[in-house]
Design a protein around this motif. Structure first.
Motif, PDB file in Angstrom:
ATOM      1  N   ASP A   6     -21.129  31.015 -36.047  1.00 47.42           N
ATOM      2  CA  ASP A   6     -21.677  29.687 -36.200  1.00 47.42           C
ATOM      3  C   ASP A   6     -21.029  28.682 -35.295  1.00 47.42           C
ATOM      4  O   ASP A   6     -20.894  27.528 -35.629  1.00 47.42           O
ATOM      5  CB  ASP A   6     -21.499  29.222 -37.626  1.00 47.42           C
ATOM      6  CG  ASP A   6     -20.040  29.200 -38.007  1.00 47.42           C
ATOM      7  OD1 ASP A   6     -19.253  29.650 -37.184  1.00 47.42           O
ATOM      8  OD2 ASP A   6     -19.708  28.728 -39.093  1.00 47.42           O
ATOM      9  N   SER A   8     -17.991  28.643 -34.511  1.00 48.56           N
ATOM     10  CA  SER A   8     -16.649  28.359 -34.992  1.00 48.56           C
ATOM     11  C   SER A   8     -15.633  29.260 -34.315  1.00 48.56           C
ATOM     12  O   SER A   8     -15.933  30.378 -33.954  1.00 48.56           O
ATOM     13  CB  SER A   8     -16.571  28.600 -36.506  1.00 48.56           C
ATOM     14  OG  SER A   8     -17.522  27.836 -37.173  1.00 48.56           O
ATOM     15  N   VAL A  38     -13.610  24.011 -37.615  1.00 44.53           N
ATOM     16  CA  VAL A  38     -14.460  24.870 -36.819  1.00 44.53           C
ATOM     17  C   VAL A  38     -14.247  26.330 -37.155  1.00 44.53           C
ATOM     18  O   VAL A  38     -14.652  27.203 -36.422  1.00 44.53           O
ATOM     19  CB  VAL A  38     -14.179  24.653 -35.319  1.00 44.53           C
ATOM     20  CG1 VAL A  38     -14.721  23.336 -34.872  1.00 44.53           C
ATOM     21  CG2 VAL A  38     -12.692  24.741 -35.037  1.00 44.53           C
ATOM     22  N   ARG A  42     -19.218  27.256 -41.728  1.00 43.83           N
ATOM     23  CA  ARG A  42     -20.184  26.408 -42.402  1.00 43.83           C
ATOM     24  C   ARG A  42     -20.675  25.344 -41.434  1.00 43.83           C
ATOM     25  O   ARG A  42     -19.957  24.921 -40.554  1.00 43.83           O
ATOM     26  CB  ARG A  42     -19.564  25.695 -43.613  1.00 43.83           C
ATOM     27  CG  ARG A  42     -19.109  26.651 -44.706  1.00 43.83           C
ATOM     28  CD  ARG A  42     -20.312  27.296 -45.379  1.00 43.83           C
ATOM     29  NE  ARG A  42     -19.903  28.057 -46.518  1.00 43.83           N
ATOM     30  CZ  ARG A  42     -19.538  29.318 -46.449  1.00 43.83           C
ATOM     31  NH1 ARG A  42     -19.488  29.930 -45.282  1.00 43.83           N
ATOM     32  NH2 ARG A  42     -19.198  29.976 -47.527  1.00 43.83           N
ATOM     33  N   SER A  43     -21.897  24.913 -41.630  1.00 46.39           N
ATOM     34  CA  SER A  43     -22.432  23.836 -40.823  1.00 46.39           C
ATOM     35  C   SER A  43     -22.529  22.595 -41.686  1.00 46.39           C
ATOM     36  O   SER A  43     -22.993  22.636 -42.804  1.00 46.39           O
ATOM     37  CB  SER A  43     -23.824  24.232 -40.305  1.00 46.39           C
ATOM     38  OG  SER A  43     -24.432  23.154 -39.640  1.00 46.39           O
ATOM     39  N   ARG A  44     -22.056  21.482 -41.136  1.00 40.77           N
ATOM     40  CA  ARG A  44     -22.085  20.246 -41.904  1.00 40.77           C
ATOM     41  C   ARG A  44     -23.074  19.310 -41.226  1.00 40.77           C
ATOM     42  O   ARG A  44     -22.765  18.691 -40.208  1.00 40.77           O
ATOM     43  CB  ARG A  44     -20.692  19.619 -41.958  1.00 40.77           C
ATOM     44  CG  ARG A  44     -19.678  20.501 -42.634  1.00 40.77           C
ATOM     45  CD  ARG A  44     -18.373  19.766 -42.786  1.00 40.77           C
ATOM     46  NE  ARG A  44     -17.804  19.414 -41.508  1.00 40.77           N
ATOM     47  CZ  ARG A  44     -17.093  20.236 -40.756  1.00 40.77           C
ATOM     48  NH1 ARG A  44     -16.884  21.452 -41.164  1.00 40.77           N
ATOM     49  NH2 ARG A  44     -16.597  19.850 -39.596  1.00 40.77           N
ATOM     50  N   ARG A 119     -25.618  23.070 -33.907  1.00 41.03           N
ATOM     51  CA  ARG A 119     -24.711  23.721 -34.854  1.00 41.03           C
ATOM     52  C   ARG A 119     -23.255  23.563 -34.423  1.00 41.03           C
ATOM     53  O   ARG A 119     -22.388  23.251 -35.237  1.00 41.03           O
ATOM     54  CB  ARG A 119     -25.074  25.209 -34.950  1.00 41.03           C
ATOM     55  CG  ARG A 119     -24.393  25.948 -36.095  1.00 41.03           C
ATOM     56  CD  ARG A 119     -24.886  25.419 -37.438  1.00 41.03           C
ATOM     57  NE  ARG A 119     -24.355  26.197 -38.527  1.00 41.03           N
ATOM     58  CZ  ARG A 119     -24.932  27.276 -39.042  1.00 41.03           C
ATOM     59  NH1 ARG A 119     -26.068  27.717 -38.516  1.00 41.03           N
ATOM     60  NH2 ARG A 119     -24.399  27.912 -40.055  1.00 41.03           N
ATOM     61  N   ASN A 123     -20.156  21.335 -36.330  1.00 38.75           N
ATOM     62  CA  ASN A 123     -18.893  21.938 -36.760  1.00 38.75           C
ATOM     63  C   ASN A 123     -17.677  21.212 -36.209  1.00 38.75           C
ATOM     64  O   ASN A 123     -16.568  21.375 -36.721  1.00 38.75           O
ATOM     65  CB  ASN A 123     -18.836  23.407 -36.325  1.00 38.75           C
ATOM     66  CG  ASN A 123     -19.671  24.301 -37.201  1.00 38.75           C
ATOM     67  OD1 ASN A 123     -19.846  24.038 -38.384  1.00 38.75           O
ATOM     68  ND2 ASN A 123     -20.213  25.355 -36.626  1.00 38.75           N
TER      69      ASN A 123
END
Length: 276
Positions: A6, A8, A38, A42-44, A119, A123
């Motif tokens: 993702d 990260s 990161v 998860r994506s915020r 995305r 992050n």
């Protein structure tokens, strides 16, 4: 494979690393820049510091995504361990997706890169060894993107070493964390999105963790349904340090069975440190 997930940072067992100066940690008073934002997978989504205009000129638009952008965190699999009559449930496999044609072109398509950038930007996180932050990345890379993409198509692109830091573990001790440059996080995210679409149809229908359209809440509802049906046994299994110990050679062999584009396999291999 290093959590091509993702956008990260994550461990890169096969690549050289550059340790952060000082105490070896990027943890600080600002949670948004402590290196942990990161690495959580998860994506915020929400307010965007650059107003959503980054890469607008080059077509990297940032349209709001539809529902189901969440990941399942807990209860990744809801499968009955034992039937009321003592038999075992067996998954026979689901529908199969057609072979993906030209996956490399799809990875670096404008639509996929726009989604990947959104995305990665959401992050946030600390910069890699080049010091380029997420906020500065568009201005730093926009004029270079076409030449970078040409290198990716030609197979001459070389990922940068990751920046290695250590963060505190909840139970004590330290956990190594590799922070790639923002550019490599973007490329990884683009790869993950396309490969995810290729592999997801082959996963069990009873698997809910870290899959598009699925969540821990759905897993809980499924477990409740199993309880109503009379199932009485639950098994909790975790693979310790899986991403540290998984065989990359075996993993890449499995990937190659479905991803026929050797350019994609070579690029992933570079990120894993398997090829130069």
């Amino acid at each position: 494979m290093m959590r091509l997930c993702d956008g990260s940072p994550c461990p890169y067992p096969g690549r050289p690393v550059s340790r952060a100066p000082g105490n070896g940690s990027v943890l600080g008073s600002n949670p948004a820049d402590d290196g942990t934002g990161v690495s959580r997978g998860r994506s915020r989504y929400g307010n965007e510091p650059d107003g959503g205009h980054a890469y607008a000129e080059s077509g990297w638009s940032h349209k709001a995504e539809g529902p189901n952008t969440g990941n399942g965190g807990a209860l990744p699999c809801a499968y009955p361990a034992a039937k009321p009559d003592g038999g075992a449930g067996v998954w026979r496999g689901g529908s199969k997706a057609p072979p993906e044609e030209n996956p490399l072109e799809k990875i670096f398509s404008r639509e996929n890169m726009s989604k990947a950038w959104k995305r990665v930007r959401s992050n946030k996180g600390a910069p890699g060894v080049d010091g380029v932050t997420v906020g500065a990345f568009p201005g730093h890379t926009r004029d270079r993107w076409e030449s970078i993409k040409a290198e990716l198509y030609e197979g001459t692109y070389t990922p940068s070493p990751v920046r290695e830091v250590e963060i505190d573990k909840p139970d004590g001790g330290k956990r190594p964390l590799g922070i790639p440059n923002v550019l490599d996080r973007l490329i990884q995210q683009g790869i993950a999105q396309v490969l995810g679409d290729m592999f997801d149809p082959f996963f069990s229908e009873r698997s809910y963790g870290f899959r598009p359209g699925r969540s821990a809440h759905q897993a809980v509802r499924q477990v409740r349904e199993y309880i109503r049906e009379g199932y009485t046994v639950a098994v909790d299994v975790d693979l310790s340090k899986f991403f540290d110990r998984v065989s990359h050679d075996i993993l890449m062999d499995r990937v190659a069975r479905r991803v026929k584009d050797k350019r994609v396999s070579r690029l992933i291999g570079k990120y894993l440190g398997l090829t130069e």
